[in-house]
Enzyme design. Structure first.
Site, PDB file in Angstrom:
ATOM      1  CG  ASN A 151      -4.683   7.990  -4.507  1.00 42.68           C
ATOM      2  OD1 ASN A 151      -3.675   7.320  -4.712  1.00 42.68           O
ATOM      3  ND2 ASN A 151      -4.875   8.675  -3.398  1.00 42.68           N
ATOM      4  CG  ASP A 195      -6.143   3.834  -0.562  1.00 41.32           C
ATOM      5  OD1 ASP A 195      -6.727   3.482   0.465  1.00 41.32           O
ATOM      6  OD2 ASP A 195      -5.125   4.526  -0.567  1.00 41.32           O
ATOM      7  CG  HIS A 202       1.015  15.068   1.170  1.00 38.45           C
ATOM      8  ND1 HIS A 202       0.182  15.170   0.080  1.00 38.45           N
ATOM      9  CD2 HIS A 202       0.443  14.159   1.992  1.00 38.45           C
ATOM     10  CE1 HIS A 202      -0.862  14.356   0.245  1.00 38.45           C
ATOM     11  NE2 HIS A 202      -0.724  13.722   1.395  1.00 38.45           N
ATOM     12  CG  ASP A 217      -1.948   4.879   3.540  1.00 41.18           C
ATOM     13  OD1 ASP A 217      -1.846   5.195   2.335  1.00 41.18           O
ATOM     14  OD2 ASP A 217      -2.923   5.216   4.241  1.00 41.18           O
ATOM     15  CG  ASN A 231      -8.886   9.648   6.040  1.00 41.45           C
ATOM     16  OD1 ASN A 231      -9.382   9.127   7.035  1.00 41.45           O
ATOM     17  ND2 ASN A 231      -9.569   9.888   4.941  1.00 41.45           N
ATOM     18  CG  LEU A 234       5.109   4.623  -5.657  1.00 41.57           C
ATOM     19  CD1 LEU A 234       5.961   3.698  -6.491  1.00 41.57           C
ATOM     20  CD2 LEU A 234       5.848   5.019  -4.383  1.00 41.57           C
ATOM     21  NE  ARG A 235       1.095  11.442  -3.047  1.00 42.85           N
ATOM     22  CZ  ARG A 235       0.004  11.097  -2.379  1.00 42.85           C
ATOM     23  NH1 ARG A 235      -1.041  10.564  -3.016  1.00 42.85           N
ATOM     24  NH2 ARG A 235      -0.078  11.261  -1.075  1.00 42.85           N
ATOM     25  N   GLY A 244      -1.884  12.326   5.243  1.00 40.16           N
ATOM     26  CA  GLY A 244      -0.944  11.334   4.744  1.00 40.16           C
ATOM     27  C   GLY A 244       0.469  11.528   5.254  1.00 40.16           C
ATOM     28  CG  HIS A 285      -2.002   1.048   1.162  1.00 43.84           C
ATOM     29  ND1 HIS A 285      -3.286   0.812   1.600  1.00 43.84           N
ATOM     30  CD2 HIS A 285      -1.996   2.316   0.697  1.00 43.84           C
ATOM     31  CE1 HIS A 285      -4.018   1.911   1.407  1.00 43.84           C
ATOM     32  NE2 HIS A 285      -3.244   2.832   0.868  1.00 43.84           N
TER      33      HIS A 285
END
Lengths: 308, 446
Positions: free
Chosen positions: B115, B172, B329, B325, B298, B84-85, B344, B81
């Protein structure tokens, strides 16, 4: 002896000595405000920024008046939107303001914790004028000042705070500050407007108005935001009024010298009946007057003034 | 101490030629699938395990060797989970930097969530991620979206995405709010023998919240996310899985109630697995202190009661998997008002150290169980075909120095981002080497 705190972020954890000092100093400034010349030179040359990210006419005016009467230079910086929408981070905003050489920042923001955050961004003295659902310490100080003025003491008095407790920073600051001063606080409202987990406030809660005001020396009504009805917190204004409005009938059930307070602005006929708001027990306008004295005291004590 | 990036050796995994032989000497080999827990030599050749042996055979006597004395040699850890953006937010992390962080954290493979911008909701986007992961230090397995654009309305082409290489599906970051859509997603996914990974959150209750709803949230004046926001949807998804017979995996379990619900469902025979994250094992809401946005995620950090229940769930295998997770950021999304801060935290480079420190060294999880939660189970759930050191298995191996003391210092991370919840924490144990396909892709210089 001076004050032991550097900033006023809240009343949670503030000592009895510091609160007493702020109240005593406020009493002195109250005397100044009765004079014809209401201005003292104590903060001459100091620049105080009123950084208001949330609409608030009365608190901002009260601070601004306090600053002027201390001979400080107020600088008003009002933004209706939070920094996120403005495209500049809050840290950048405060850094830019600081770069213009300022001494103190009075801040109101819809996000809890912003006053503390600012202490991490700047060397200026920070005064919290209301942060989110967290604290509104000068309001609680002016409430205590008013009670002490009218009843001569704080220790042992019972205060019932009634209304939308969940969303009230006034209730939180008073719960902590008044408890520190040895007062008995009870918080009251419909269960939907009480926090589910309230142990950290250190005071009891009830949804029964009559139980809350029983034996109270002070009844403090909070403003009910009408939006809460739309969010489902209570069914109708009528039902809220029937259950929680403080009216003459309830006033007459209490001792003659009970104080009726409200941080304003009042919703007449919703949380407070007009004849009570305007009656002899009401000290609502005295609270407003004392607000200026309390804010003068806070700015003076934190702004480097000597204890006078 | 974790060293700065220039000190450690990474190699790009060149899969065009077979890997040369490699011998890992004198490590404590921990392979729960084969019931191995003893000091032995692990022989790799041509990218595969040749054997776990007591004496190095003569033919490998001159092969390059890694001295693993005092260390653990385990099947490659898998973090199932991570975010990696890429594509979309390459300023936060890329597949290249994220897989370097993974390798440095001891992970030979990661599963990345869909996502991104755009969301991984079609075959071509799955292929893009796989292609970008080629020659990266660790392997990358994309998770496809359940619904188009993660909007919860129409099913994404799950079959095509699985065909392209997606190992699971998930929306997710949010729940599939409409129960009929979720029912269809579970039913439909049965054709492909993949898990549906459930982010469980009833946003009607949680939407204004930023931290756990409780005594602490009331104290600091931040609106709360109640435990029931998670548990209501965990219960729903367990009932849907039971009714449809589909396979679900509950992501990032954070509450005592969720642990109980999963435990009861497993006892009834529901086809469910679950994961939690190191931060729910190590931290609670009060650790947020004075509005530390690097502890905002979250689901949120809960109470000590929840933390204790989560740990018990990991110990008794109610929770099958520990995953990070990992959610990178940029500073300007974290160095702001608490309520404005992004949810996150990153975790790839602290996950192993935190689990060693807070569970293994405290006797709450044996080394064998740790390898099950961090390698065997995620391999099995995602169908990756690894998680053991049998002859012929892929030579994905993690070498762990279980006792090495270090302090978390985000400046030393290989991740592009710095938003760790563990800054300054003293941990014991880290990955000292990571081997993917028989090649040492990461070698920590001490």
């Amino acid at each position: 002896m001076g004050i032991s705190i550097q900033h006023l972020l809240g009343l949670d954890g503030i000592s009895r000595e510091d609160i007493t000092l702020m109240l005593d100093t406020a009493d002195s400034f109250y005397e100044v405000l009765q004079r014809e010349i209401k201005v003292v030179p104590t903060l001459r040359g100091k620049t105080v920024v009123n950084l208001f990210y949330e609409d608030s006419t009365r608190t901002r005016i009260s601070f601004e008046l306090a600053e002027k009467r201390l001979s400080a230079s107020p600088l008003n910086f009002s933004v209706s939107n939070s920094s996120v929408n403005k495209g500049e981070t809050l840290r950048d905003t405060i850094k830019n303001i600081e770069a213009m050489k300022i001494d103190m920042v009075v801040v109101r923001h819809s996000c809890a914790g912003v006053p503390y955050f600012l202490t991490q961004c700047t060397d200026a003295v920070i005064v919290n004028a209301g942060d989110g659902l967290h604290e509104h310490p000068t309001q609680a100080l002016l409430d205590m000042m008013t009670i002490r003025q009218k009843l001569g003491r704080l220790e042992g008095l019972k205060v019932a705070i009634i209304g939308d407790i969940f969303h009230s920073r006034v209730a939180r600051s008073n719960a902590w500050g008044m408890s520190t001063m040895g007062m008995k606080v009870v918080l009251c409202g419909p269960p939907t407007l009480l926090p589910q987990h309230y142990e950290s406030l250190g005071v009891p809660m009830t949804d029964d108005l009559n139980e809350a005001i029983d034996g109270a020396d002070v009844v403090m009504m909070l403003r009910l935001q009408r939006e809460r009805q739309a969010s489902g917190a209570f069914p109708t204004i009528r039902e809220y009024r029937n259950r929680y409005c403080f009216d003459l009938e309830k006033l007459f059930s209490l001792p003659e010298n009970v104080l009726v307070m409200h941080p304003g602005p009042i919703n007449r006929g919703i949380e407070l009946a007009s004849d009570v708001a305007d009656g002899n027990n009401s000290v609502i306008l005295q609270q407003v007057t004392n607000g200026v004295a309390v804010r003068m005291a806070v700015l003076y004590l934190l702004g480097g003034g000597e204890n006078g | 101490m974790v060293k700065k990036r220039e000190n450690d050796a990474f190699i790009r995994c060149d899969n065009s030629r077979p890997a040369p032989p490699l011998v890992i000497r004198q490590g404590r080999v921990i392979d729960p699938v084969n019931s191995i827990d003893r000091v032995a030599q692990v022989i790799c050749t041509e990218g595969k395990i040749f054997g776990v042996v007591d004496e190095v055979p003569a033919e490998f006597a001159d092969a390059p060797a890694i001295d693993a004395a005092g260390k653990w040699v385990v099947p490659g850890l898998v973090d199932m989970h991570v975010h990696l953006r890429e594509p979309g937010r390459e300023d936060k992390e890329t597949i290249a930097t994220g897989t370097r962080a993974a390798a440095a954290g001891g992970f030979t493979a990661v599963a990345c969530m869909p996502n991104t911008q755009p969301a991984l909701d079609e075959e071509s986007k799955i292929r893009y991620v796989i292609q970008r992961g080629e020659n990266c230090p660790s392997r990358i397995y994309p998770v496809g979206a359940i619904t188009k654009g993660l909007e919860g309305e129409e099913l994404a082409p799950i079959g095509e995405m699985v065909h392209a290489g997606a190992r699971a599906v998930s929306d997710d970051g949010k729940s599939v709010a409409r129960t009929n859509i979720m029912r269809n997603a579970l039913n439909y996914s049965k054709s492909f023998n993949i898990p549906v990974i459930c982010h469980c959150e009833d946003t009607a209750i949680s939407q204004k919240g930023h931290i756990n709803e409780g005594v602490f949230s009331t104290h600091i004046g931040i609106r709360g996310i109640p435990t029931i926001a998670e548990e209501i949807v965990v219960a729903r998804d367990l009932l849907l899985a039971e009714y449809t017979g589909a396979r679900i995996h509950i992501a990032h379990v954070s509450t005592a109630g969720s642990v109980r619900l999963v435990r009861e469902a497993k006892a009834r025979g529901v086809n469910v697995t679950a994961e939690t994250c190191p931060h729910y094992v190590a931290l609670i809401d009060e650790d947020i202190g004075r509005y530390d946005t690097n502890k905002k995620m979250n689901p949120p950090l809960r109470t000590d009661r929840d933390r204790t229940a989560v740990i018990a769930g990991v110990t008794d295998n109610t929770i099958d998997v520990v995953a990070s997770d990992h959610a990178p950021h940029v500073p300007e999304e974290k160095d702001v008002e608490f309520e404005a801060a992004a949810f996150g935290v990153i975790g790839l480079e602290t996950s192993l150290g935190v689990i060693l420190t807070f569970m293994v060294h405290k006797g709450l999880l044996s080394p064998l169980q740790m390898v099950e939660r961090m390698s065997v189970a995620p391999n099995r759930i995602l169908g990756l075909g690894g998680g053991f050191l049998s002859r012929g298995a892929c030579a994905d191996i993690t070498i762990i120095d279980p006792q090495a003391p270090w302090s978390v210092d985000a400046r030393n991370f290989y991740s592009k981002s710095r938003n760790t919840a563990f800054e300054g924490m003293k941990l014991q144990g880290y990955a000292s080497g990571t081997i993917v396909g028989g090649r040492a892709v990461f070698n920590r210089k001490v």
